[in-house]
Scaffold this active site. Structure first.
Site, short mmCIF file in Angstrom:
data_model
loop_
_atom_site.label_atom_id
_atom_site.label_comp_id
_atom_site.label_asym_id
_atom_site.label_seq_id
_atom_site.Cartn_x
_atom_site.Cartn_y
_atom_site.Cartn_z
N HIS A 78 0.81 -1.16 0.04
CA HIS A 78 -0.11 -0.07 -0.12
C HIS A 78 0.82 1.37 0.13
O HIS A 78 0.41 2.46 -0.47
CB HIS A 78 -1.09 0.07 1.22
CG HIS A 78 -0.44 0.31 2.72
ND1 HIS A 78 -0.16 -0.96 3.41
CD2 HIS A 78 -0.05 1.39 3.21
CE1 HIS A 78 0.26 -0.21 4.44
NE2 HIS A 78 0.18 0.93 4.58
N ASN A 206 -9.63 -4.77 6.46
CA ASN A 206 -8.40 -3.63 7.16
C ASN A 206 -8.68 -3.37 8.44
O ASN A 206 -9.90 -3.28 8.90
CB ASN A 206 -8.83 -2.34 6.46
CG ASN A 206 -7.93 -1.33 6.42
OD1 ASN A 206 -6.85 -1.51 6.82
ND2 ASN A 206 -8.44 0.09 6.24
N TRP A 207 -7.74 -3.57 9.13
CA TRP A 207 -7.61 -3.35 10.66
C TRP A 207 -8.16 -4.48 11.52
O TRP A 207 -8.75 -4.52 12.58
CB TRP A 207 -8.35 -2.05 11.08
CG TRP A 207 -8.08 -0.87 10.48
CD1 TRP A 207 -8.66 -0.17 9.44
CD2 TRP A 207 -6.88 -0.02 10.92
NE1 TRP A 207 -7.85 1.10 9.17
CE2 TRP A 207 -6.61 0.96 10.18
CE3 TRP A 207 -5.56 -0.30 12.09
CZ2 TRP A 207 -5.81 2.00 10.23
CZ3 TRP A 207 -4.79 0.84 12.24
CH2 TRP A 207 -4.89 1.90 11.03
N ASP A 215 1.19 -7.64 2.01
CA ASP A 215 1.18 -6.38 1.83
C ASP A 215 2.93 -6.00 1.74
O ASP A 215 3.19 -5.35 2.85
CB ASP A 215 0.69 -5.49 3.21
CG ASP A 215 0.36 -4.19 2.98
OD1 ASP A 215 0.95 -3.58 1.75
OD2 ASP A 215 -0.14 -3.45 3.73
N ASN A 321 -9.37 3.56 4.18
CA ASN A 321 -8.49 3.31 5.32
C ASN A 321 -8.86 4.07 6.56
O ASN A 321 -9.10 3.76 7.77
CB ASN A 321 -6.99 3.37 5.02
CG ASN A 321 -6.05 2.95 6.03
OD1 ASN A 321 -6.36 1.67 6.55
ND2 ASN A 321 -4.98 3.76 6.01
N SER A 653 4.01 2.01 8.57
CA SER A 653 3.56 1.21 7.19
C SER A 653 5.00 1.11 6.57
O SER A 653 5.68 1.80 6.22
CB SER A 653 2.54 1.79 6.30
OG SER A 653 1.32 1.68 7.12
N PHE A 669 2.39 -3.72 8.81
CA PHE A 669 1.40 -2.94 7.94
C PHE A 669 -0.06 -2.63 8.58
O PHE A 669 -0.47 -1.79 7.86
CB PHE A 669 1.12 -3.94 6.68
CG PHE A 669 0.23 -5.05 6.75
CD1 PHE A 669 -1.09 -5.23 6.43
CD2 PHE A 669 0.88 -6.33 7.33
CE1 PHE A 669 -1.77 -6.26 6.70
CE2 PHE A 669 0.06 -7.54 7.43
CZ PHE A 669 -1.33 -7.38 7.20
N ASP A 670 -0.17 -3.29 9.75
CA ASP A 670 -1.50 -2.67 10.07
C ASP A 670 -1.65 -2.78 11.69
O ASP A 670 -0.43 -3.54 12.21
CB ASP A 670 -2.56 -3.48 9.48
CG ASP A 670 -4.05 -2.60 9.60
OD1 ASP A 670 -3.90 -1.68 10.08
OD2 ASP A 670 -4.93 -3.19 8.86
#
Length: 718
Positions: A78, A206-207, A215, A321, A653, A669-670
């Site tokens: 991303h 996501n999350w 990613d 996001n 990130s 990444f998250d």
């Protein structure tokens, strides 16, 4: 005040793995690092010229690291999304297909303005920034003095365009550090998995945990034959970093020590009670709604797979996001007790101040003065927020930036605003070149029409009278009239042409005023009023720059008196956070294990679903249990993603995850849904970072994407 921060935090007990630590603090927390599992010397890690710090780089918004002596850079998919999108079109959609350069000659130019920043030094310059400002200086004059001192230091530091220097504020202006970075400007895309891997799970996952996202992507940094940064040229050669990370093919096991070295963006752990209330009860809910509406307008205007939609995919990803981020923030806030704890802390701080006459003299008026300034800043927040979303559109922002440049060029370089100095012109030019890759007139108009219509409903005292006059906004708002005006503006403007935008960079204020271009006319009409508002904001910022450090000095001394950790809020400067691989319990009766596997990825597969689709080759490899050398007996498969207790935020990130030896074991990444509020509050039970595992990366590169040439370039250990 500087002496206050010099009080060592080694004697303080940080809660669990809380903290984003500056490199010079590592010796202070060396005992906790060793106890957690660090095998490297913390003193060595303080030195930016030594391994592993000299292998960690910034992309200006994301983190990355060197993985070979040939300038190979790894970051998140991303984070490279804009460059993948830049090189995509309907006939050759790299977002969908993925991309592998089989040789150096096949590598693609990254999006204009892409940079690799290698941090070379951090210097405490607090005395040079605020120490010489007379105590009588107030408001805007104080703001201007800080800005002038920062510019002077930056100008002295940037000996050529090969270096990028910036002064960072810590603890609300209690300390300032000058950071010097080598700026490599020839950056090329080397490898990106298809979005079905790099963005697997899409907005739905996501999350969230469990997660199964690959990613990652690879860039390469290039320099001229003398080893110096240079503009793109076929004659350039790969950059040779002083150090690069070895790749541990075995990855990590549960409870293993891990650390992330990177450039976290912003946290707000020391904000006041009033700031917390406002952020969670108005700012986040409103910004979430605006982002979701922005997404809907784009999707309703630009059909899926169309050229227009491809141009806005990166924009959509960013909007989605943070819309989800803000939603989690609000949900966690109302479920948790952060506000209650903040209120108790404030009461305890006041008691602590009032039990000492010396502290009363130092901090007695600080809290009330800070709250008053914060209230002033919030007085026009409704107007400011919606106008900020309107300003995200392309022609609107391009016209304003170009006209501001014309004014700034009339000043000596040292007196220009940041972003408009000679040091900024390369970035400015690249931004003007990028516009058409992320712009469609129909989408631009639709977004403007949507948000201006909402803005028009605000009471007159909450609007911008000059903006209203240009667009003809009054009590009787006419949406059709606005649509007609926007149609005319977009059909008549020439700012949608790259050559025209670049030409306007060199034109005078008088030429702008004489222009018939409707967006130029708009920029001219707004300029004086914009500068008036800017001066008001700067006067307030100057007052805050005097009061906030006093508040932070009181808070730091108070926390130190209780033995609590003292680390600065994240501010996009280099930090280290450490912890262990560990699952968590998000709610009663549920325990999340720290690893996901290939089989879990396959279980989520939905044919034709843009979020959960998988190519035949990866499904076949998983079904046939073609694990190769990356089989993990404890999991009965290949680990895909894993959890850790690391304290991270946006900007981390692409940060490399390292084991105790400093070997590369993944990419962060998250974070999990429950930890998003970690920007404001750390909860050891719920804060978890999500990482892509090295075994999954290598397995995909070898068995799915046919990227063996890149694997061969890595130094792999087990």
């Amino acid at each position: 005040m500087a002496s206050l921060l010099a009080v060592g935090s080694a004697s303080m007990s940080a809660h669990a793995d809380e903290g984003m630590w500056q490199p010079h603090q590592l010796q202070e927390i060396s005992g906790k690092l060793k106890q957690a599992g660090l095998e490297l010397d913390p003193t060595q890690m303080e030195n930016l010229d030594q391994f592993p710090m000299n292998a960690i780089i910034s992309l200006g918004g994301c983190t990355a690291s060197f993985l070979s002596e040939q300038g190979l850079v790894v970051t998140n998919h991303h984070c490279a999304y804009g460059s993948i999108q830049y090189n995509s079109n309907e006939d050759n959609n790299l977002l969908e297909q993925g991309f592998v350069a089989k040789s150096l000659s096949e590598e693609l130019q990254a999006a204009p303005g892409s940079r690799v920043y290698v941090t070379e030094s951090l210097t405490n310059v607090t005395e040079k920034i605020t120490g010489a400002i007379p105590s009588s200086t107030q408001g805007k004059a104080y703001f201007d003095a800080i800005e002038k001192n920062q510019k002077t230091l930056v100008a002295e530091c940037e000996t050529s365009q090969d270096y990028r220097c910036e002064v960072f504020s810590f603890h609300g202006g209690l300390e300032y550090f000058l950071i010097k970075q080598l700026a490599i400007r020839d950056v090329r895309l080397v490898y990106a998995p298809p979005s079905s891997i790099g963005k697997f799970g899409g907005d739905t996952d996501n999350w969230m945990w469990p997660r199964h996202t690959g990613d990652w992507s690879f860039y390469r940094a290039y320099v001229n034959k003398d080893g110096q940064p240079a503009d793109y040229s076929k004659d350039n050669v790969p950059f040779k970093p002083k150090a690069f990370l070895k790749v541990n093919a075995s990855g990590v096991e549960e409870n293993d020590y891990v650390m992330v070295l990177g450039y976290p963006g912003r946290t707000n752990r020391y904000r006041t009670v009033e700031e917390v209330k406002n952020q969670f009860t108005w700012v986040y809910p409103t910004a979430k709604r605006y982002r979701e509406e922005y997404i809907d307008v784009i999707k309703n205007t630009a059909p899926a797979q169309s050229e227009a939609r491809i141009k806005y995919e990166s924009t959509l990803a960013g909007l989605a996001n943070y819309a989800k981020n803000y939603g989690s923030m609000v949900e966690s806030f109302h479920k948790g007790d952060m506000l209650e704890r903040k209120e108790k802390e404030l009461a305890a701080l006041k008691t602590w101040i009032n039990t000492s006459k010396k502290r009363q003299r130092q901090y007695g008026k600080t809290l009330a003065e800070l709250d008053n300034l914060i209230a002033q800043g919030q007085s026009h927040q409704k107007r400011d927020l919606i106008l900020a979303y309107i300003a995200r559109t392309n022609m609107y922002s391009v016209a304003k930036r170009l006209y501001r440049l014309a004014h700034e060029k009339n000043k000596p370089d040292a007196e220009r605003k940041k972003g408009y100095q000679e040091r900024d012109m390369n970035r400015f030019t690249q931004a003007m070149k990028r516009v058409n890759r992320r712009y469609d007139a129909t989408v631009d108009k639709a977004v403007l029409a949507h948000f201006i219509a909402q803005y028009a409903k605000f009471p007159a005292e909450q609007r911008n009278s000059v903006f209203d006059k240009f667009f003809g906004i009054s009590k009787n708002f006419d949406a059709k009239k606005l649509a007609t005006k926007l149609d005319k503006m977009h059909s008549s403007t020439e700012l949608d042409q790259e050559a025209v935008r670049l030409a306007w960079m060199n034109k005078s204020v008088e030429e702008f005023k004489a222009s018939n271009d409707p967006y130029i006319q708009f920029a001219v009409s707004q300029y004086e009023h914009d500068r008036k508002l800017e001066k008001q904001d700067e006067a307030l910022a100057g007052q805050l720059a005097q009061i906030r450090p006093q508040y932070m000095a009181a808070m730091i001394a108070f926390k130190q008196s209780k033995g609590e950790p003292v680390y600065a809020d994240a501010n996009s400067s280099l930090r280290i956070t450490y912890g262990n691989v560990k699952g968590y319990s998000p709610q009663d009766g549920i325990t999340a294990t720290p690893f996901t596997t290939l089989e879990g990825m396959l279980a989520k597969y939905v044919a034709g679903d843009h979020e959960f689709d998988l190519f035949d080759n990866i499904r076949t490899a998983i079904k046939n249990k073609n694990y190769g050398a990356y089989y993990r007996e404890s999991l009965g498969s290949v680990p895909v993603n894993y959890l850790s207790t690391l304290d991270i935020t946006g900007g981390n990130s692409g940060s490399p995850t390292l084991n105790g030896k400093g070997e590369f074991v993944g990419l962060v990444f998250d974070g999990v849904y429950e930890s998003i509020i970690g920007d404001w509050d750390y909860d050891a039970k719920l804060n978890r970072a999500i990482h892509t595992s090295v075994p999954f990366m290598l397995w995909t590169m070898e068995n799915v994407d046919n990227a063996q040439n890149i694997v061969d370039e890595l130094t792999i250990v087990k």
